[in-house]
Scaffold this motif. Sequence first.
Motif, short mmCIF file in Angstrom:
data_model
loop_
_atom_site.label_atom_id
_atom_site.label_comp_id
_atom_site.label_asym_id
_atom_site.label_seq_id
_atom_site.Cartn_x
_atom_site.Cartn_y
_atom_site.Cartn_z
N VAL A 156 0.84 -1.20 0.00
CA VAL A 156 0.00 0.00 0.00
C VAL A 156 0.88 1.26 0.00
N VAL A 157 1.90 1.27 0.88
CA VAL A 157 2.79 2.45 0.98
C VAL A 157 3.53 2.68 -0.34
N SER A 158 4.15 1.63 -0.87
CA SER A 158 4.90 1.82 -2.12
C SER A 158 3.95 2.10 -3.29
N GLY A 159 2.71 1.58 -3.22
CA GLY A 159 1.72 1.85 -4.26
C GLY A 159 1.29 3.30 -4.27
N ILE A 160 1.11 3.88 -3.06
CA ILE A 160 0.76 5.31 -2.97
C ILE A 160 1.88 6.15 -3.56
N SER A 161 3.12 5.82 -3.18
CA SER A 161 4.28 6.55 -3.71
C SER A 161 4.33 6.46 -5.23
N ALA A 162 4.11 5.25 -5.76
CA ALA A 162 4.15 5.06 -7.22
C ALA A 162 3.03 5.84 -7.90
N LEU A 163 1.83 5.84 -7.29
CA LEU A 163 0.69 6.54 -7.89
C LEU A 163 0.93 8.05 -7.94
N LEU A 164 1.54 8.60 -6.88
CA LEU A 164 1.88 10.03 -6.89
C LEU A 164 2.87 10.33 -8.03
N SER A 165 3.84 9.44 -8.20
CA SER A 165 4.82 9.63 -9.29
C SER A 165 4.15 9.50 -10.65
N VAL A 166 3.16 8.60 -10.77
CA VAL A 166 2.43 8.44 -12.02
C VAL A 166 1.75 9.75 -12.42
N SER A 209 8.74 -2.01 2.14
CA SER A 209 8.11 -1.11 1.17
C SER A 209 9.14 -0.52 0.22
N ALA A 210 10.31 -0.16 0.76
CA ALA A 210 11.37 0.43 -0.08
C ALA A 210 11.84 -0.57 -1.13
N VAL A 211 11.96 -1.85 -0.74
CA VAL A 211 12.40 -2.88 -1.70
C VAL A 211 11.27 -3.22 -2.67
N LEU A 212 10.02 -3.28 -2.14
CA LEU A 212 8.88 -3.66 -2.98
C LEU A 212 8.51 -2.57 -3.98
N PHE A 213 9.09 -1.39 -3.82
CA PHE A 213 8.88 -0.36 -4.84
C PHE A 213 9.33 -0.88 -6.20
N PHE A 214 10.29 -1.81 -6.16
CA PHE A 214 10.75 -2.51 -7.37
C PHE A 214 9.56 -3.13 -8.12
N ALA A 215 8.55 -3.57 -7.38
CA ALA A 215 7.41 -4.23 -8.01
C ALA A 215 6.56 -3.27 -8.84
N TYR A 216 6.71 -1.96 -8.58
CA TYR A 216 5.93 -0.97 -9.34
C TYR A 216 6.74 -0.33 -10.47
N VAL A 217 8.03 -0.66 -10.52
CA VAL A 217 8.87 -0.08 -11.57
C VAL A 217 8.40 -0.60 -12.92
N GLY A 218 8.38 0.27 -13.89
CA GLY A 218 7.97 -0.14 -15.23
C GLY A 218 7.00 0.84 -15.85
N PHE A 219 6.18 1.50 -15.00
CA PHE A 219 5.19 2.41 -15.58
C PHE A 219 5.88 3.58 -16.30
N ASP A 220 7.09 3.95 -15.84
CA ASP A 220 7.79 5.05 -16.51
C ASP A 220 8.17 4.67 -17.95
N ALA A 221 8.27 3.35 -18.21
CA ALA A 221 8.53 2.92 -19.59
C ALA A 221 7.37 3.30 -20.49
N VAL A 222 6.16 3.31 -19.94
CA VAL A 222 4.98 3.66 -20.74
C VAL A 222 5.06 5.13 -21.17
N SER A 223 5.61 6.00 -20.30
CA SER A 223 5.72 7.42 -20.65
C SER A 223 6.66 7.63 -21.84
N THR A 224 7.61 6.71 -22.04
CA THR A 224 8.53 6.85 -23.17
C THR A 224 7.83 6.54 -24.49
N MET A 225 6.65 5.93 -24.43
CA MET A 225 5.90 5.59 -25.64
C MET A 225 4.98 6.72 -26.09
N ALA A 226 5.05 7.87 -25.38
CA ALA A 226 4.20 9.01 -25.72
C ALA A 226 4.41 9.45 -27.17
N GLU A 227 5.66 9.34 -27.65
CA GLU A 227 5.98 9.75 -29.02
C GLU A 227 5.26 8.88 -30.05
#
Length: 590
Positions: free
Chosen positions: A114-124, A272-290
């Motif tokens: 939940v904690v790492s998910g909130i952090s990831a969602l804010l970054s999203v 939570s700090a380690v499990l943030f790894f589980a949310y990594v990847g969404f930033d790859a989607v932002s590279t497809m904006a082009e």
Amino acid sequence: MGEVNGGDEGIRRRGCSCTKSDFLPEESFRSWGNYGRALKETPMRLKDRVLTRSMDHTELVEVKARSQHEMKKTLNWWDLMWFGIGAVIGAGIFVLTGLEAKEHAGPAVVLSYVVSGISALLSVFCYTEFAVEIPVAGGSFAYLRVELGDFMAFIAAGNILLEYVIGGAAVARAWTSYFATLCNHKPNDFRIVVHSFSPDYRNLDPIAVVVIAAICVLAVLSTKGSSRFNYVASIIHVVVILFIIIAGLIKADTKNYTPFTPFGTRGIFQASAVLFFAYVGFDAVSTMAEETKNPARDIPIGLIGSMVITTVAYCLLAVTLCLMQSYKTIDEDAPFSVAFEVVGWNWAKYVVAAGALKGMTTVLLVGAVGQARYLTHIARTHMLPPWLAHVNEKTGTPVNATIVMLVATAVIGFFTSLGILSNLLSISTLFIFMLVAVALLVRRYYVSGVTTQANRIKLVVLILLILGSSIATATYWATSDGWVGYVITVPIWLIATAGIWLFVPHAREPKLWGVPLVPWLPSLSIAINIFLLGSIDKASFARFGVWTLIILVYYFFIGLHASYDTAKGSSNGEEGKNAEEGGVRGNIAF
């Protein structure tokens, strides 16, 4: 200036050749004498690159044109959402859940998600506004180049590339573990053990290398083809996740949920700090904006939708695992497969292993697509060799960048254990996400010629207070079990954020889609990302420091001079014309 432009013409002329001019076409590298003069000018050039900012138009038109051919606009929100799900749900949930539940969090691992998910969602949210406004392949590198300048963008770029290489290597090694389970073997059975090597590097993984090579072929051939493969595989993956949750809860035993927090609150945040790894990847989607048909509509739906679905799925899977089996006996390599074996459903472990392999394959594919686009855009600026910026005319994909990144991934994946990879990955990712949140504050509250001198000074001071109080909170958490420090640091963060909200007027409003609750949401993203950094072990920070030193050495001897020459010869000095604006923003960034 003419010679630098000649370098760019070289990109258009040469395609996939491999001569010196493909890698170092700039004036500073034409002769040893030129290089010596460039090194003498390092302080002046560094100051220029620190203070000069790129412009939205420069990234969208001029820099993009250096790839010779444009990437094809073939993606919509449906593609992006499945890319997001495919990019994120993989090794993190299927491997690290067991590891962190057993060693740090116990059944409370669900709260860690939940904690790492909130952090990831804010970054999203922060990423989404940038991706809509600056839809280029460079992702966070391009965003930081526009708002915080070339130097900060390069530091982030080095960590972005590290993030992707390490992430891909970690997933490829996890792929081998689940493949072994599917073949009725133990997770390490297919690895070659070299006892003379260090324990963290002795389990050699040839299967990981083969998997990465296969992914490379698919990523090079077609983005749309990769997308089709991804969402078919992701749909199968979602079905398997639903099976795990339903079947797992049928065999649930509530006794396994006691005690709920065996390692206390500190363990929850450490996990939570380690499990943030589980949310990594969404930033790859932002590279497809082009390559997105309608960025203003498709990117917000695709990014935010995939992250919400992912967070809910993670929490349900974590609850299921800890109800099926005591956290003390969870297997660290293939936790879900072994959990079904323990409760007597041997056949189910094959379904789980097959689903996990599907998930990890899509993570590797989206990672390969995303990392190549980052590298392409970085190479367009000549911070890295422009040979890497070439986009193939026939496939519309960055072939050179894809191959180079996946070769590096294969080498790391062959040697390195998952524990080292996941911790180091989390540091790089959290650091980049924090910088993107800072960049969003700068974008909204500072525009040259609009923001007054007084408001600029206020913004600088208040951002520094937000950063300082967040670092102090994380440091206090890492070094003390008390609470007195928070009474000081948290109010400072609140006052600084409220100060921006009340006393610094907006200088720019988003044209198409904007993050809500600015400055509170990006400020909270900064605080949470830095707080999670405080929960990562010292050895990982040491490795992070070594990597940062390596990229700085490269930058001072090569990247700085190449990008300086390119900028000065670019579009009759367009960046140079904006140097004064960049100089002012330089004070904002530092």
